[in-house]
Each structure stands twice: as C-alpha cells, then as structure tokens.
Design a protein around this motif. Structure first.
Motif, short mmCIF file in Angstrom:
data_model
loop_
_atom_site.label_atom_id
_atom_site.label_comp_id
_atom_site.label_asym_id
_atom_site.label_seq_id
_atom_site.Cartn_x
_atom_site.Cartn_y
_atom_site.Cartn_z
N ILE A 1 0.84 -1.20 0.00
CA ILE A 1 0.00 0.00 0.00
C ILE A 1 0.87 1.25 0.00
CG2 ILE A 1 -1.65 1.33 1.38
CD1 ILE A 1 -2.84 -1.36 2.26
N LEU A 2 1.94 1.24 0.80
CA LEU A 2 2.84 2.39 0.84
C LEU A 2 3.54 2.59 -0.50
CD1 LEU A 2 4.46 1.94 4.38
CD2 LEU A 2 2.53 3.37 3.71
N ASP A 3 3.72 1.49 -1.23
CA ASP A 3 4.38 1.56 -2.53
C ASP A 3 3.45 2.09 -3.61
OD1 ASP A 3 6.65 0.98 -4.31
OD2 ASP A 3 5.33 -0.58 -5.13
N LYS A 4 2.17 1.73 -3.53
CA LYS A 4 1.22 2.09 -4.59
C LYS A 4 0.45 3.38 -4.32
CE LYS A 4 0.42 -2.76 -5.85
NZ LYS A 4 -0.60 -3.84 -5.95
N HIS A 5 0.47 3.84 -3.06
CA HIS A 5 -0.33 5.01 -2.71
C HIS A 5 0.55 6.08 -2.05
CE1 HIS A 5 -4.26 2.90 -3.27
NE2 HIS A 5 -3.52 1.86 -2.97
N GLN A 6 0.22 7.33 -2.35
CA GLN A 6 0.89 8.43 -1.65
C GLN A 6 0.27 8.57 -0.27
OE1 GLN A 6 0.43 12.22 -3.53
NE2 GLN A 6 1.64 13.32 -2.01
N THR A 7 1.10 8.50 0.75
CA THR A 7 0.60 8.57 2.12
C THR A 7 1.42 9.58 2.92
OG1 THR A 7 2.05 6.82 2.96
CG2 THR A 7 -0.07 6.14 2.04
N ALA A 8 0.91 9.92 4.08
CA ALA A 8 1.64 10.78 5.01
C ALA A 8 1.51 10.17 6.40
CB ALA A 8 1.08 12.20 5.00
N GLN A 9 2.53 10.32 7.19
CA GLN A 9 2.55 9.74 8.53
C GLN A 9 1.99 10.70 9.56
OE1 GLN A 9 6.30 8.96 10.92
NE2 GLN A 9 5.82 6.81 10.39
N LEU A 10 1.19 10.16 10.47
CA LEU A 10 0.67 10.92 11.59
C LEU A 10 1.24 10.32 12.86
CD1 LEU A 10 -3.12 11.12 10.57
CD2 LEU A 10 -1.31 12.76 10.04
N GLY A 11 1.77 11.17 13.76
CA GLY A 11 2.42 10.69 14.97
C GLY A 11 1.78 11.20 16.24
N PRO A 12 2.40 10.89 17.39
CA PRO A 12 1.85 11.26 18.70
C PRO A 12 1.51 12.75 18.81
CG PRO A 12 3.65 9.73 18.97
CD PRO A 12 3.63 10.10 17.51
N GLU A 13 0.38 13.01 19.50
CA GLU A 13 -0.15 14.34 19.81
C GLU A 13 -0.72 15.05 18.60
OE1 GLU A 13 1.88 16.84 22.56
OE2 GLU A 13 2.93 15.19 23.52
N MET A 14 -0.89 14.33 17.47
CA MET A 14 -1.54 14.92 16.31
C MET A 14 -3.04 14.65 16.39
SD MET A 14 1.11 14.20 13.14
CE MET A 14 0.23 15.36 12.08
N ILE A 15 -3.84 15.62 15.95
CA ILE A 15 -5.30 15.53 15.97
C ILE A 15 -5.80 15.37 14.54
CG2 ILE A 15 -7.45 16.72 16.55
CD1 ILE A 15 -5.92 18.23 18.70
N PHE A 16 -6.79 14.52 14.34
CA PHE A 16 -7.41 14.40 13.02
C PHE A 16 -8.89 14.06 13.19
CE2 PHE A 16 -5.87 10.20 14.14
CZ PHE A 16 -6.88 9.34 13.74
N GLY A 17 -9.66 14.33 12.15
CA GLY A 17 -11.09 14.03 12.15
C GLY A 17 -11.97 15.09 12.75
N GLU A 18 -11.37 16.22 13.18
CA GLU A 18 -12.18 17.23 13.88
C GLU A 18 -13.14 17.96 12.95
OE1 GLU A 18 -8.51 19.36 12.46
OE2 GLU A 18 -9.01 17.39 13.28
N LEU A 19 -12.77 18.14 11.68
CA LEU A 19 -13.65 18.87 10.77
C LEU A 19 -14.90 18.08 10.44
CD1 LEU A 19 -11.06 20.46 8.31
CD2 LEU A 19 -11.95 21.34 10.46
N ALA A 20 -14.74 16.79 10.19
CA ALA A 20 -15.91 15.94 9.92
C ALA A 20 -16.78 15.81 11.16
CB ALA A 20 -15.45 14.57 9.43
#
Length: 556
Positions: free
Chosen positions: A155-174
């Motif tokens: 998946i990492l080879d076929k798709h462009q991805t970005a890493q999320l690490g400790p103390e990062m927030i996501f999903g707040e807009l949805a």
C-alpha cells in the motif's frame, strides 16, 4: 478529581459515558500531555469541567497494524488524538472500496438479473456461511469490528501517504461539520488513540483558546478554502484574493447535531417536529450572506400571526444575497431581510461579511435571478404538503418512496418485485406517514445527511461509488444495529440469516447472526428500482425532496 456538583446539573450525555472503561487514572495520564496540561481549567464551568469532559466524552482505543481507523467518505461524530504509535493517511489514489470493507458494485447483466427469478431460495435471507469465515481481512459477522489492510508495504508503494504521529489531531472537521471524512487512515504500527465525541470537542473549542485556534486554523486551511473556491461568486478570484475572503469569513453552527434523537422521541410522543433554531429574522438588517455548508435550513415569511414555509436551503445554497446585492446596486440603500431563516435539525454555515462581497463579488456578478421572497407569490393552498414534508424532515430524502394512494390498488406487486430482487425478503414496508393521498413509505430515502452511517464500526453502511445510494455490505456487517437505531425514519431492519439449507446461522455462543437490511435502490440492477418498474398503475415513484415540488414533479 471530578466530584459531584450540587448546584449545576451535569450534561445529560454523561449519563452514558463515551468510554465506559475510562478511569481517573487514565485522566491523570492525559492531563500530563502538553495539549491538556496547558489548558486553563478555570475557564470551564462547574457543570462541565475539563476533567469531566475527558472522563465522560473521550475513550482510549487501541489499533493493530493495518487496522483502518477512519475511511474516506464515512460520516463521523468524533475526532482523534494520537497518544502512542503511528498512523498513515492515504492521500492519492484512494484505497479500493473492497479494502475499506465496502461493496465493489457493478451493474448486473440482463441474464444475471433475469436469473433471480429461478435462483432465489425458498427461504428468505439465505447466505453462504463461507462468506463470513476468515475473520478480519475483509470484515466478518463473527463479532470482530475491525477491518484490516493485509499488505502495508504494498500500500505504501502504490499510494501516496503521510505519517501521523503522537499528539496529532485528526477528524475534527468531519466531527464538527457533519461532512464526510476526506481520507482513509490506517494504523502503521500498534497505536493508541484518544477518541473524542463531538460534544466534548465542542466544549474544548468553546472554553480553551488554544483548541479553538487549532480547530479554526484547520477549518480555514481545508474546508473553508474548498467551499469558497467552489462558489460561483468567487470563481474569478486569484488565490491571494480568495485568501483575503477566507480571513474575513466566519463559520457558525445552529441547531442540534444529533437531531435524529430528538426527532424520533418527538414522533414517538405523537408530536410534529418544531422548525428549529432561528438564525435570521425577517425585518433584520443583514451584515452578510449565509452560505450553507452542511445540513438544512427553512426559509419562511410572515403570514398573519404565523409564518409560511417558502423553501429550504441545503449545502451550497445562499441566504441574504438578493437584499445585499440590491443595496450595493442602489449605492448603499438600507435594506432588511425579506424572509426568515431557521435551522432544521443541524446546519453548518459560513457568514461572509457585506464589505467583502462589495469588494470581491458584486462587481463581477450578474444580478440574482430570483428573490427568495418571490416564492411567497405561490398559492397558500400549495404550502400544506411542503410544511408537512419540512416538519417531518423528509427534505433529507434524495430517493424517497412516494406512493399515490389514489392510484395504488394494494396489489403488492412492488413488494413481490423487491423480494425477488433481494433474496426472498423485501427491503421496504408498504406503510408510512400519509398526507392527503400521498404516502412516504418505510423505505430508505438515501438521505443527504445520512446519520445512519455515524458509528458503524466496520464501515459496512456507506455510499455506493456507483450511483451514490446508501448501501450495506453484508459481508462486513456485524449486526450491531447501530445504523438501525440511528435512522430517524425507521427504515433499516435487522434480520436473522440462514445457511444454504435454510437453517438459522448462529455464532459461537449460539446467538442468531443478524444483518442490517434496507433498500439499496437496486443499485446493481440494470433497470433501476424493481418496485417502481413493477407497479402496474404508476402509483409508486422515487422522489428527491430537495426538488422544487416532489409531489408534482422531479420523479426519478
């Protein structure tokens, strides 16, 4: 420590904590993190203390490598804070639907569709048990709620991805805006995250300036930019000019985010839905336009001592534009709002100031073609059906089943056609709320705001990439009933399934295996909805309530 508060009542939602396993010890651990440690607890009211939010509105969730945390296109009501480990967000291209636990749908051929007449089992809801074996890679109905990606390096080879690490927030807009997730995120390693339900996130944003700035900045960077750049009135702007508009634009929400809960309670009590929270009133001076980003709002005008519904607004619609444009065109003439605006359930708005419009939009705009107030010229007798549909929130439906009872002979050809198409069991009930000679049957309406999708642990209920219908993947549905409980219109049902011999399927504890079923708009059938095609009297039609008059036109 969180102690009882004698003088102020705690939020009702805390009667059922989001994480029943949350403890004071976990809260102590969370309070050592800079993101919580630096919050001024004194700014929170006594009935909603910071520690109370963490104890009752959050939960700690563990994910294994490859496990999907959120899926692109899902609706959610929570945000996430990474405590330990690393996640990956898939940027481009999106993951295939089958990897997300969804149906990879295609239209059936003519022979495939015709063969349903003689291949259906004599027992309804028959399944091949082999579909539900193999536990986690494709989801199962054996009790696991996880959907996993099997080959992370590929998946990492076929798709462009970005890493999320400790103390990062996501999903707040949805979570706060009731909009679909914009990307899929999966665990790259063993991960521990703090999931925060939207009410707690709202309180953190409300009482702590750091959280407010963090969320508002993310909103402006992503959602706000997209919404404004897609608006026709700003399509001619440069990036620099668009940024200037963004900086002046305010965003606000009105109404109840979980409106479906109060909706079902009020109907159970035999009461019609109130029209909701006032946003703007007829006769007020407008300071800008309101652009709907998500949800619905009712436009009304005064009629005697009451009000009449003129129309309703949905995502992308604008309120107040006609009045402000006329004031600018007539060189500063004072104008007032000609109609009122009220939130229907929940609505997410952008407020764009008058000065911004006069500088960046009006000079390049053609005059608005129609005033909302002009809708008041229609006959009052035509309002009754519209008022009924708005009051019952049927405006949420994009493909509702509408039956003309003057034409319907109760032959049930529609029900039999549906059963033949869906393994012997119909996906709707020829029953529902009626007004005059119209019935809105108990069939999935494929809502614009599909609250049934919120909380599905496997993503089994989702929008079809084929035609946008709301469908359920039987292979990844675990029969938890979350979608059925959330549907405001009671259009999803749990059924017990049987094996190829007609014997009821049970799990390891000898409990019946249940599956969620609902109308899928016959998405895979070449001829469209079987119920509509089977009606010999043209009494049954699928309508979009967002159209100008679903009772007279706009049939699908």
């Amino acid at each position: 420590m969180v102690t009882a508060v004698e003088t102020m009542a705690r939020p009702q939602r805390w009667a059922t904590p989001f994480g029943p396993d949350m403890t004071e010890a976990i809260v102590d651990e969370l309070m050592t993190l800079p993101i919580f440690r630096d919050i001024d607890e004194s700014r929170f009211p006594g009935n909603t203390p910071l520690r109370g939010i963490l104890l009752n509105d959050t939960r700690v969730v563990n994910y294994e490598p490859g496990e999907i945390v959120v899926r692109e296109g899902d609706y959610g009501n929570s945000a996430f804070l990474i405590l330990d480990g690393y996640l990956r967000v898939v940027l481009n291209p999106n993951l295939p639907q089958n990897m997300l636990g969804r149906l990879s749908m295609k239209k059936k051929g003519f022979v495939e569709a015709l063969s349903q007449l003689w291949t259906n089992s004599w027992r309804p809801e028959v399944r091949d048990p082999g579909r539900y074996q193999g536990a986690t890679s494709a989801g199962s109905s054996g009790g696991t709620a996880g959907v996993y990606l099997q080959d992370i390096p590929a998946i990492l080879d076929k798709h462009q991805t970005a890493q999320l690490g400790p103390e990062m927030i996501f999903g707040e807009l949805a979570a706060l805006g009731r909009v679909p997730r914009t990307a899929s995120i999966f665990a790259e390693s063993d991960v521990r995250v703090l999931e925060m339900r939207w009410q707690g996130l709202r309180e953190l944003r409300r009482f702590d300036t750091t959280w407010k700035e963090k969320i508002d900045l993310a909103y402006r960077k992503n959602a706000l930019h997209n919404a404004l750049s897609e608006a026709p009135m700003f399509s001619h702007l440069t990036e620099e000019q668009l940024k200037a508009v963004e900086e002046e634009t305010l965003f606000e929400t009105h109404g109840a985010f979980d409106w479906h809960t109060s909706y079902k309670r009020m109907l159970a009590q035999g009461r019609e839905m109130e029209h909701g929270t006032p946003i703007a009133r007829q006769g007020d001076y407008p300071d800008g336009i309101l652009m709907v980003r998500a949800g619905f709002a009712r436009v009304s005008a005064q009629l005697g001592n009451g009000e009449r519904t003129l129309t309703y607004l949905g995502a992308g619609d604008v309120y107040g534009l006609e009045e402000l444009y006329r004031a600018w065109q007539n060189k500063g003439e004072d104008v007032v709002l000609e109609t009122s605006l009220t939130a229907l359930g929940y609505v997410d708005l952008l407020r764009i100031p008058r000065t911004v419009l006069e500088e960046y939009a009006f000079p390049q705009m053609a005059p608005p073609r129609q005033r909302l107030a002009d809708l008041a010229g229609a006959e009052i007798s035509s309002d009754a059906l519209k008022e009924w549909a708005v009051g019952r929130r049927y405006i949420n439906g994009t493909r509702a089943m509408l039956i003309d009872l003057n034409r319907c002979t109760r032959c049930d050809d529609c029900v039999r056609a549906c059963a033949s198409t869906h393994g012997g069991n119909p996906r709707f009930i020829r029953h529902g709320a009626t007004f005059d000679h119209w019935m809105v049957a108990n069939s999935c309406m494929h809502c614009a705001d599909p609250v049934c999708m919120i909380g599905c642990p496997t993503g089994a209920i989702h929008r079809s990439m084929l035609d946008g219908s709301v469908v359920v993947n039987d292979d990844t549905c675990i029969g938890c009933g979350t979608c059925a409980a959330s549907c405001p219109y009671d259009n999803i049902r749990l059924v017990q399934v049987a094996n190829l011999h007609g014997e009821p399927l049970v799990d390891g504890e000898h409990k019946p295996i249940m599956k969620a079923t609902k109308c899928d708009f016959c998405s895979s059938n070449p001829g469209g909805p079987a119920c509509q095609r089977a009606c010999p009297h043209d009494a049954l039609r699928r309508v979009d309530f967002r159209g100008p008059d679903p009772f007279r036109g706009g049939y699908q």
